[in-house]
Design a protein around this motif. Structure first.
Motif, PDB file in Angstrom:
ATOM      1  N   MET A   1       0.845  -1.208   0.000  1.00 49.44           N
ATOM      2  CA  MET A   1       0.000   0.000   0.000  1.00 49.44           C
ATOM      3  C   MET A   1       0.875   1.250   0.000  1.00 49.44           C
ATOM      4  SD  MET A   1      -3.053  -1.034  -0.374  1.00 49.44           S
ATOM      5  CE  MET A   1      -3.861   0.563  -0.217  1.00 49.44           C
ATOM      6  N   GLN A   2       1.939   1.223   0.805  1.00 52.74           N
ATOM      7  CA  GLN A   2       2.853   2.373   0.848  1.00 52.74           C
ATOM      8  C   GLN A   2       3.561   2.564  -0.492  1.00 52.74           C
ATOM      9  OE1 GLN A   2       5.344   1.381   4.224  1.00 52.74           O
ATOM     10  NE2 GLN A   2       3.625   1.636   5.638  1.00 52.74           N
ATOM     11  N   ALA A   3       3.793   1.448  -1.197  1.00 54.72           N
ATOM     12  CA  ALA A   3       4.517   1.498  -2.482  1.00 54.72           C
ATOM     13  C   ALA A   3       3.620   1.961  -3.638  1.00 54.72           C
ATOM     14  CB  ALA A   3       5.120   0.138  -2.795  1.00 54.72           C
ATOM     15  N   GLY A   4       2.314   2.117  -3.372  1.00 57.49           N
ATOM     16  CA  GLY A   4       1.422   2.644  -4.410  1.00 57.49           C
ATOM     17  C   GLY A   4       0.499   1.625  -5.042  1.00 57.49           C
ATOM     18  N   LEU A   5       0.135   0.578  -4.292  1.00 60.14           N
ATOM     19  CA  LEU A   5      -0.742  -0.454  -4.860  1.00 60.14           C
ATOM     20  C   LEU A   5      -2.089   0.119  -5.304  1.00 60.14           C
ATOM     21  CD1 LEU A   5      -1.405  -3.392  -5.583  1.00 60.14           C
ATOM     22  CD2 LEU A   5      -2.067  -3.779  -3.199  1.00 60.14           C
ATOM     23  N   LEU A   6      -2.636   1.036  -4.494  1.00 60.36           N
ATOM     24  CA  LEU A   6      -3.952   1.592  -4.841  1.00 60.36           C
ATOM     25  C   LEU A   6      -3.909   2.279  -6.210  1.00 60.36           C
ATOM     26  CD1 LEU A   6      -6.897   2.091  -4.097  1.00 60.36           C
ATOM     27  CD2 LEU A   6      -6.183   4.131  -2.845  1.00 60.36           C
ATOM     28  N   LYS A   7      -2.833   3.015  -6.458  1.00 59.58           N
ATOM     29  CA  LYS A   7      -2.685   3.715  -7.739  1.00 59.58           C
ATOM     30  C   LYS A   7      -2.570   2.708  -8.893  1.00 59.58           C
ATOM     31  CE  LYS A   7      -0.430   7.863  -9.399  1.00 59.58           C
ATOM     32  NZ  LYS A   7       0.690   8.785  -9.310  1.00 59.58           N
ATOM     33  N   GLU A   8      -1.819   1.620  -8.647  1.00 62.27           N
ATOM     34  CA  GLU A   8      -1.674   0.578  -9.664  1.00 62.27           C
ATOM     35  C   GLU A   8      -3.037  -0.032 -10.005  1.00 62.27           C
ATOM     36  OE1 GLU A   8       1.718  -2.317  -9.882  1.00 62.27           O
ATOM     37  OE2 GLU A   8       0.216  -3.760  -9.196  1.00 62.27           O
ATOM     38  N   VAL A   9      -3.823  -0.344  -8.968  1.00 61.34           N
ATOM     39  CA  VAL A   9      -5.133  -0.968  -9.177  1.00 61.34           C
ATOM     40  C   VAL A   9      -6.080   0.012  -9.876  1.00 61.34           C
ATOM     41  CG1 VAL A   9      -7.139  -2.004  -8.024  1.00 61.34           C
ATOM     42  CG2 VAL A   9      -4.835  -2.559  -7.239  1.00 61.34           C
ATOM     43  N   GLU A  10      -5.987   1.291  -9.496  1.00 60.40           N
ATOM     44  CA  GLU A  10      -6.834   2.324 -10.114  1.00 60.40           C
ATOM     45  C   GLU A  10      -6.595   2.392 -11.628  1.00 60.40           C
ATOM     46  OE1 GLU A  10      -8.191   6.750  -8.570  1.00 60.40           O
ATOM     47  OE2 GLU A  10      -6.350   5.828  -7.811  1.00 60.40           O
ATOM     48  N   SER A  11      -5.327   2.248 -12.019  1.00 60.81           N
ATOM     49  CA  SER A  11      -4.990   2.319 -13.459  1.00 60.81           C
ATOM     50  C   SER A  11      -5.532   1.101 -14.212  1.00 60.81           C
ATOM     51  CB  SER A  11      -3.471   2.410 -13.644  1.00 60.81           C
ATOM     52  OG  SER A  11      -2.862   1.172 -13.333  1.00 60.81           O
ATOM     53  N   LEU A  12      -5.853   0.034 -13.479  1.00 58.28           N
ATOM     54  CA  LEU A  12      -6.348  -1.201 -14.109  1.00 58.28           C
ATOM     55  C   LEU A  12      -7.861  -1.349 -14.013  1.00 58.28           C
ATOM     56  CD1 LEU A  12      -3.537  -3.578 -12.772  1.00 58.28           C
ATOM     57  CD2 LEU A  12      -3.790  -2.752 -15.115  1.00 58.28           C
ATOM     58  N   LEU A  13      -8.516  -0.350 -13.429  1.00 54.22           N
ATOM     59  CA  LEU A  13      -9.972  -0.419 -13.220  1.00 54.22           C
ATOM     60  C   LEU A  13     -10.759  -0.747 -14.500  1.00 54.22           C
ATOM     61  CD1 LEU A  13     -11.965  -0.161 -10.861  1.00 54.22           C
ATOM     62  CD2 LEU A  13     -12.184   2.261 -11.373  1.00 54.22           C
ATOM     63  N   PRO A  14     -10.395  -0.162 -15.673  1.00 54.18           N
ATOM     64  CA  PRO A  14     -11.149  -0.491 -16.897  1.00 54.18           C
ATOM     65  C   PRO A  14     -11.058  -1.970 -17.298  1.00 54.18           C
ATOM     66  CG  PRO A  14      -9.741   1.438 -17.231  1.00 54.18           C
ATOM     67  CD  PRO A  14      -9.339   0.842 -15.935  1.00 54.18           C
ATOM     68  N   TYR A  15     -10.073  -2.684 -16.726  1.00 49.82           N
ATOM     69  CA  TYR A  15      -9.857  -4.088 -17.119  1.00 49.82           C
ATOM     70  C   TYR A  15     -10.248  -5.064 -16.011  1.00 49.82           C
ATOM     71  CZ  TYR A  15      -6.933  -1.358 -20.252  1.00 49.82           C
ATOM     72  OH  TYR A  15      -6.477  -0.408 -21.126  1.00 49.82           O
ATOM     73  N   GLN A  16     -11.000  -4.593 -15.029  1.00 51.97           N
ATOM     74  CA  GLN A  16     -11.268  -5.424 -13.846  1.00 51.97           C
ATOM     75  C   GLN A  16     -12.003  -6.725 -14.164  1.00 51.97           C
ATOM     76  OE1 GLN A  16     -14.362  -3.717 -11.109  1.00 51.97           O
ATOM     77  NE2 GLN A  16     -14.395  -2.036 -12.562  1.00 51.97           N
ATOM     78  N   HIS A  17     -12.631  -6.788 -15.350  1.00 54.87           N
ATOM     79  CA  HIS A  17     -13.368  -7.995 -15.738  1.00 54.87           C
ATOM     80  C   HIS A  17     -12.436  -9.114 -16.205  1.00 54.87           C
ATOM     81  CE1 HIS A  17     -12.573  -5.723 -19.389  1.00 54.87           C
ATOM     82  NE2 HIS A  17     -12.670  -6.859 -20.061  1.00 54.87           N
ATOM     83  N   LEU A  18     -11.158  -8.795 -16.478  1.00 57.01           N
ATOM     84  CA  LEU A  18     -10.243  -9.815 -17.019  1.00 57.01           C
ATOM     85  C   LEU A  18      -9.855 -10.831 -15.945  1.00 57.01           C
ATOM     86  CD1 LEU A  18      -7.854  -7.586 -19.188  1.00 57.01           C
ATOM     87  CD2 LEU A  18      -9.693  -9.070 -19.988  1.00 57.01           C
ATOM     88  N   ASN A  19      -9.717 -12.071 -16.368  1.00 57.57           N
ATOM     89  CA  ASN A  19      -9.422 -13.165 -15.434  1.00 57.57           C
ATOM     90  C   ASN A  19      -8.148 -12.917 -14.628  1.00 57.57           C
ATOM     91  OD1 ASN A  19     -10.037 -15.795 -14.362  1.00 57.57           O
ATOM     92  ND2 ASN A  19      -8.238 -16.516 -15.464  1.00 57.57           N
TER      93      ASN A  19
END
Length: 301
Positions: A214-232
């Protein structure tokens, strides 16, 4: 000359990467990653992939070589990894394999199990059930049909649950009954090293690692992948919980606590999987490196 594959296994956050690098340096060789989440180049922080510094120290294969949009499975990995080993063994007597994905490790070291073809409509029905009734419904179904698989596969991974169920339904036999048949013989010998610790230590290391992610920026990484959240590839621990937060389904503290809880469950399943193999040489995670080397050298010679 006999060729040796040193396979390093164990629960997540136990220190496999650090040990694999030390072993690769000792034997002046390269590392094959069998961590199915680290294949994807868009997923860095949440998969605890080796850092740029670590990759610069020793050459790694199968790290960030695919995109989340690629359809890559264990069968394709087995083929690619064996080709890679064939090339490496031309100039090296020892290669290191590291990863916590038991199925992917076994694919390289023992070969994949042979599953019969089943009606594709079964998978479609199960996918519909997943959408309409949710994963717990499918998990309960698997529990009824194949308690062994229910206890050993990645039960939080819908892809794995559906795979097990389609075999159970399509053949009328438990998915687990197709596992561990006579394995293929490889033209190399495998020495498997397991790292472990008392459960409270493993769980504490997991909790600390999640905080560091979380300190390393996981939330930001996940946010950038939000459009692809349906992918396996993204239906995995560390990503799905933060998607829930970003979609307004829970608060951030709850999402983080869920990542920790689900990672601890994953570690428990990893240990269950690896403990089935009585050829593994187990060491405490704080073991002195010289002790490991001594064991490995005695197996080689």
């Amino acid at each position: 000359m006999t060729k040796f594959l040193i396979s390093i296994v164990g629960p997540t956050a136990i220190g496999k990467t650090a040990l694999s690098i030390k072993l690769a340096q000792h034997f002046e060789t390269e590392i094959i990653s069998a961590d199915s989440r680290q294949f994807f180049k868009e997923m860095h922080i949440g998969t605890a992939a080796p850092t740029q510094e670590e990759i610069a120290t020793v050459k790694h294969h199968f790290i960030h070589h695919k995109s989340i949009q690629d359809n890559y499975n264990v069968g394709a990995f087995e083929k690619d990894a064996l080709q890679c080993l064939e090339t490496l063994f031309k100039t090296k007597n020892v290669v290191v394999l590291v990863g916590g994905s038991g199925l992917y490790v076994d694919a390289v070291t023992k070969g994949l199990d042979d599953f019969p073809e089943v009606d594709s409509n079964i998978r479609e029905t199960l996918n519909t059930d997943l959408e309409t009734k949710g994963l717990p419904y499918l998990q309960e179904q698997l529990k009824q049909l194949d308690i062994t698989s229910y206890k050993t596969i990645a039960i939080d991974n819908p892809h794995r649950v559906i795979r097990a169920l389609e075999i159970c339904i399509g053949t009328g036999k438990p998915y687990s009954s197709f596992l561990n048949k006579e394995k293929v013989t490889r033209n190399f010998k495998t020495i498997t090293i397991g790292l472990t610790a008392d459960r409270p230590i493993i769980y504490n290391r997991i909790n600390q690692r999640v905080d560091m992610m979380m300190q390393a920026g996981l939330l930001k990484e996940v946010e950038s992948l939000l459009p692809y959240q349906h992918l396996n590839a993204l239906k995995t621990v560390g990503y799905k919980e933060l998607f829930n937060y970003l979609n307004g389904e829970c608060d951030l503290d709850f999402a983080i606590s869920e990542i920790k809880k689900n990672t601890r469950r994953f570690a428990k399943r990893q240990l269950t999987w690896f403990k089935k193999d009585d050829s593994i040489l187990w060491f405490d995670y704080l073991v002195d490196f010289e002790v490991v080397i001594e064991s490995v050298e005695s197996k080689i010679h």
